[in-house]
Design a protein around this motif. Sequence first.
Motif, PDB file in Angstrom:
ATOM      1  N   ALA A  34      41.976  39.134  32.288  1.00  0.00           N
ATOM      2  CA  ALA A  34      42.896  40.170  32.796  1.00  0.00           C
ATOM      3  C   ALA A  34      43.019  40.057  34.312  1.00  0.00           C
ATOM      4  O   ALA A  34      42.010  39.925  35.017  1.00  0.00           O
ATOM      5  CB  ALA A  34      42.391  41.566  32.427  1.00  0.00           C
ATOM      6  N   HIS A  35      44.262  40.124  34.787  1.00  0.00           N
ATOM      7  CA  HIS A  35      44.473  40.130  36.238  1.00  0.00           C
ATOM      8  C   HIS A  35      44.144  41.520  36.798  1.00  0.00           C
ATOM      9  O   HIS A  35      44.221  42.533  36.084  1.00  0.00           O
ATOM     10  CB  HIS A  35      45.927  39.756  36.573  1.00  0.00           C
ATOM     11  N   GLN A  38      46.318  44.656  36.057  1.00  0.00           N
ATOM     12  CA  GLN A  38      46.533  45.165  34.699  1.00  0.00           C
ATOM     13  C   GLN A  38      46.155  46.651  34.611  1.00  0.00           C
ATOM     14  O   GLN A  38      45.461  47.185  35.485  1.00  0.00           O
ATOM     15  CB  GLN A  38      45.675  44.350  33.723  1.00  0.00           C
ATOM     16  N   ILE A  42      42.994  47.718  29.989  1.00  0.00           N
ATOM     17  CA  ILE A  42      43.054  46.270  29.714  1.00  0.00           C
ATOM     18  C   ILE A  42      41.993  45.560  30.569  1.00  0.00           C
ATOM     19  O   ILE A  42      41.284  44.672  30.094  1.00  0.00           O
ATOM     20  CB  ILE A  42      44.471  45.712  30.015  1.00  0.00           C
ATOM     21  N   GLN A  43      41.872  45.960  31.818  1.00  0.00           N
ATOM     22  CA  GLN A  43      40.840  45.356  32.677  1.00  0.00           C
ATOM     23  C   GLN A  43      39.456  45.565  32.066  1.00  0.00           C
ATOM     24  O   GLN A  43      38.617  44.673  32.068  1.00  0.00           O
ATOM     25  CB  GLN A  43      40.858  45.994  34.076  1.00  0.00           C
ATOM     26  N   THR A  49      37.876  39.866  34.625  1.00  0.00           N
ATOM     27  CA  THR A  49      39.005  40.412  35.381  1.00  0.00           C
ATOM     28  C   THR A  49      38.930  39.789  36.767  1.00  0.00           C
ATOM     29  O   THR A  49      37.833  39.682  37.336  1.00  0.00           O
ATOM     30  CB  THR A  49      38.889  41.949  35.478  1.00  0.00           C
ATOM     31  N   CYS A  70      46.029  38.352  29.864  1.00  0.00           N
ATOM     32  CA  CYS A  70      46.650  39.637  30.181  1.00  0.00           C
ATOM     33  C   CYS A  70      47.049  39.588  31.656  1.00  0.00           C
ATOM     34  O   CYS A  70      46.235  39.852  32.550  1.00  0.00           O
ATOM     35  CB  CYS A  70      45.675  40.787  29.904  1.00  0.00           C
ATOM     36  N   GLY A  71      48.256  39.177  31.861  1.00  0.00           N
ATOM     37  CA  GLY A  71      48.791  39.015  33.209  1.00  0.00           C
ATOM     38  C   GLY A  71      50.255  38.697  33.043  1.00  0.00           C
ATOM     39  O   GLY A  71      50.855  39.093  32.040  1.00  0.00           O
ATOM     40  N   MET A 286      53.510  43.419  35.078  1.00  0.00           N
ATOM     41  CA  MET A 286      52.073  43.514  34.769  1.00  0.00           C
ATOM     42  C   MET A 286      51.824  44.645  33.763  1.00  0.00           C
ATOM     43  O   MET A 286      50.967  44.520  32.884  1.00  0.00           O
ATOM     44  CB  MET A 286      51.284  43.792  36.061  1.00  0.00           C
ATOM     45  N   LYS A 287      52.600  45.722  33.911  1.00  0.00           N
ATOM     46  CA  LYS A 287      52.357  46.895  33.066  1.00  0.00           C
ATOM     47  C   LYS A 287      52.963  46.756  31.670  1.00  0.00           C
ATOM     48  O   LYS A 287      52.840  47.657  30.830  1.00  0.00           O
ATOM     49  CB  LYS A 287      52.919  48.145  33.742  1.00  0.00           C
ATOM     50  N   ILE A 289      51.824  44.672  29.638  1.00  0.00           N
ATOM     51  CA  ILE A 289      50.678  44.323  28.785  1.00  0.00           C
ATOM     52  C   ILE A 289      49.954  45.634  28.457  1.00  0.00           C
ATOM     53  O   ILE A 289      49.017  46.050  29.146  1.00  0.00           O
ATOM     54  CB  ILE A 289      49.751  43.299  29.490  1.00  0.00           C
TER      55      ILE A 289
END
Length: 332
Positions: A34-35, A38, A42-43, A49, A70-71, A286-287, A289
């Motif tokens: 996850a970036h 996120q 999600i993180q 992350t 997830c990014g 990003m949002k 995800i």
Amino acid sequence: MTAIMTPYSGVEPDAAWRDEVRRLVDQRDAVLLAHNYQLPEIQDIADFTGDSLALSRIAAESSASTIVFCGVHFMAETAKILSPGKTVLIPDERAGCSLADSITAADLRAWKAQHPDAVVVSYVNTTAEVKAETDICCTSSNAVDVVASIPADKEVLFCPDQFLGAHVKRVTGRDNIHVWAGECHVHAAINGPELAERASQDPSADLFVHPECGCATSALYLAGEGIVPAEKVKILSTGDMVKEAKATHAKSVLVATEIGMLHQLRKAAPEIDFRAVNDRASCRYMKMITPAALLRSLRENKDEVHVDPDTAARARASVQRMIEIGRPGGGE
Ligand code: 13P
Ligand code: SF4
């Protein structure tokens, strides 16, 4: 700006969701990345992350057979370029990037034709086709090291982010670097006057500024004019912000980047008051995800990321140089 609707709604990120996500990750022999931008849930469910560079390195080294990224799309594409034999999933393939959209491979070829001897440095926020036309990719955390690794007499074409390019030019002191005029709509909108106003309200705060921000130059101007002590202005990638949060003695920090960043910062240093310079700085890509999109991705093995093998082969060398340069104890 048109809002992009996501069809994957109605899933609560509760304990049942967390159990199901982790069960499916194990079942698929996957690693969940996850970036830092996120959504917090999600993180928190991810195996790792981090910033784009750290996640690219993990994707390249992981022994998992599936990478769930997830990014945004260029990040998942980079993972696929580095690991062509693995399945790479992104929970919503429409998660793009306005900065990556600001240059095409045809644009870059035309620019190169005007500067045939130049070395091309592309930010990782680019498509696989642009990377295939590139000599070395970089991220915000190693852009300066990448440009510094190029012989001083070589012309450099830097794309696509003008603010990161200006930062690299300033730090390296090179005058033979040409910078593409692209920008990220989220970071460009975090402007100098807003930063100056926030800084004047809290003169003892540190300023953490992502180099993609329109206000990065203003932050250095504030330091140069003595309005903010120079040691308080820190131009940092998202990963370096987390490291600096653990190191600083400041009681409050003004954060100039996408607001998803606040979650990792607050976890890293709960005693510090982190505040966004612009609390509307949210990346709609990003949002995308969402918890529901992640669950669907794991259940249905979608959206799978494919990169044309020829393009991936041409892009791989530039991405591999990116993950080597600036590596602690390695690189150039
Ligand atoms: P980082 O490389 O600092 O994680 O930034 C990625 C990005 O997309 C910034 O908008
Ligand atoms: Fe792209 Fe900007 Fe979103 Fe980062 S914040 S993914 S650069 S649109």
